[in-house]
Design a protein around this motif. Sequence first.
Motif, PDB file in Angstrom:
ATOM      1  N   SER A 245      21.706  36.962  26.051  1.00 34.48           N
ATOM      2  CA  SER A 245      21.633  37.476  24.678  1.00 34.48           C
ATOM      3  C   SER A 245      21.409  38.979  24.763  1.00 34.48           C
ATOM      4  N   TYR A 247      20.201  42.724  23.310  1.00 31.56           N
ATOM      5  CA  TYR A 247      19.227  43.363  22.427  1.00 31.56           C
ATOM      6  C   TYR A 247      19.095  44.843  22.771  1.00 31.56           C
ATOM      7  N   CYS A 269      23.829  48.088  20.638  1.00 33.72           N
ATOM      8  CA  CYS A 269      23.994  46.728  20.112  1.00 33.72           C
ATOM      9  C   CYS A 269      23.719  46.737  18.618  1.00 33.72           C
ATOM     10  N   GLU A 271      23.589  43.818  16.651  1.00 32.74           N
ATOM     11  CA  GLU A 271      22.730  42.682  16.280  1.00 32.74           C
ATOM     12  C   GLU A 271      21.813  42.325  17.430  1.00 32.74           C
ATOM     13  N   GLN A 272      20.534  42.235  17.165  1.00 32.53           N
ATOM     14  CA  GLN A 272      19.578  41.810  18.178  1.00 32.53           C
ATOM     15  C   GLN A 272      19.748  40.314  18.431  1.00 32.53           C
ATOM     16  N   ARG A 274      22.097  38.504  19.761  1.00 33.04           N
ATOM     17  CA  ARG A 274      23.414  37.862  19.687  1.00 33.04           C
ATOM     18  C   ARG A 274      23.729  37.153  20.999  1.00 33.04           C
ATOM     19  N   LYS A 275      24.214  35.923  20.915  1.00 38.16           N
ATOM     20  CA  LYS A 275      24.551  35.147  22.115  1.00 38.16           C
ATOM     21  C   LYS A 275      25.901  35.613  22.675  1.00 38.16           C
ATOM     22  N   VAL A 276      25.894  35.945  23.952  1.00 35.52           N
ATOM     23  CA  VAL A 276      27.102  36.474  24.585  1.00 35.52           C
ATOM     24  C   VAL A 276      27.304  35.859  25.968  1.00 35.52           C
ATOM     25  N   ASP A 348      31.733  37.312  22.951  1.00 38.21           N
ATOM     26  CA  ASP A 348      30.989  36.477  22.023  1.00 38.21           C
ATOM     27  C   ASP A 348      31.020  35.038  22.531  1.00 38.21           C
TER      28      ASP A 348
END
Length: 364
Positions: A245, A247, A269, A271-272, A274-276, A348
Amino acid sequence: MTALKLQNIRKAYGSIEVLHGIDLDVEPGEFVVLVGPSGCGKSTLLRMIAGLENISDGDLWIGGQLVNTLPAQKRNISMVFQSYALFPHMTVRGNIEFGPRIRREPGAQIEKRLMDAVTALNLGDYLDRYPRQLSGGQRQRVAMGRTIVRDSSLFLFDEPLSNLDAKLRVQMRAEIKALHQSLRSTIIYVTHDQVEAMTMADRIVVMNSGRIEQSGAPLELYDHPANRFVAGFLGSPAMSMLPASIYQENDKCWAQVSSGEKIALSGVCAEQGRKVDIGIRPEQFTIAQGEAGLPFIVGVVEPTGAETHLVGTIAQSKVHCVFRERVQAMPGSTIRLNVDPQHVHVFDTETGHRIRLRQATEVA
Ligand code: ADP
Ligand code: MG
């Protein structure tokens, strides 16, 4: 004028659609390689271009002419298939001259075309031999010779090298590329082999499940894959993927993997959390000094002579690294690896699309 134009081309067999709207423009003289896993629709698309398969929907232009319903023999196309059948009772000369003779071309023209093809393909010493007296690679060259004696506007190749052994494939790859450089003909070449695509193409078109995933110059796709599929398909050994994720901390963007380690990213980044998926190519790892870097548990060590391949895990995900230098590493031991943030790819998790992080120099 484009040499070939595909507009929203679809193909359905009964109720099953296998090509879902293909758009592609090919410029004259371009060497385009369609690459993708088996069953993704490459041959079907090539056969539609050749006129051997009808088009369910969409438009197909060759040299500016709409050819949707034009029969194959009127399309001025040459095609080489994976299984090339030579006439066993004819010599190399007979096989190559067969087409022009059938078309009743003048004798002097046939001889000139034959000699041009034979010179380009290095078959001069074999003109009087029969197919059974030739090696696999030589037979393949004769099949190619039969194709290039035609004054075609477009050459189509469907996995022409897949029946050859590894060494011959490498040799023929170079020969076909050299042939293209001297003839400057327009070529659409189909393969499932990403190395063939990378080494031969002016432009690669990556296909998957009846769709184009990305199209571009080989190194452009290698360096900037648009999604996880292209990233994983091009390059051998494949790019390693680590779930993480992302951050922001102070001025820096990080990806945190499941074991808690952080990988520095280049950019900002949005969005803190975010799943990647973090993608790293095998050659982008370097061995870290001291306690810095990502802990990599060594599984298998493969010295190839020129390189050392290490297969192991980072945070339980499989990772493949390649070092130009010789590396002494014991299976089961842990070594620490660094990666330049510029060479870390971010995708993503859900959509697989590449995430382009905003660079600090860009104005918001
Ligand atoms: P590739 O050349 O990329 O391996 P193909 O173009 O041969 O793939 O096939 C694409 C898809 O279309 C596959 O799922 C295949 O099973 C299907 N297909 C090909 N030809 C036919 C056919 N004549 N009838 C039904 N399905 C077909
Ligand atoms: Mg095929």
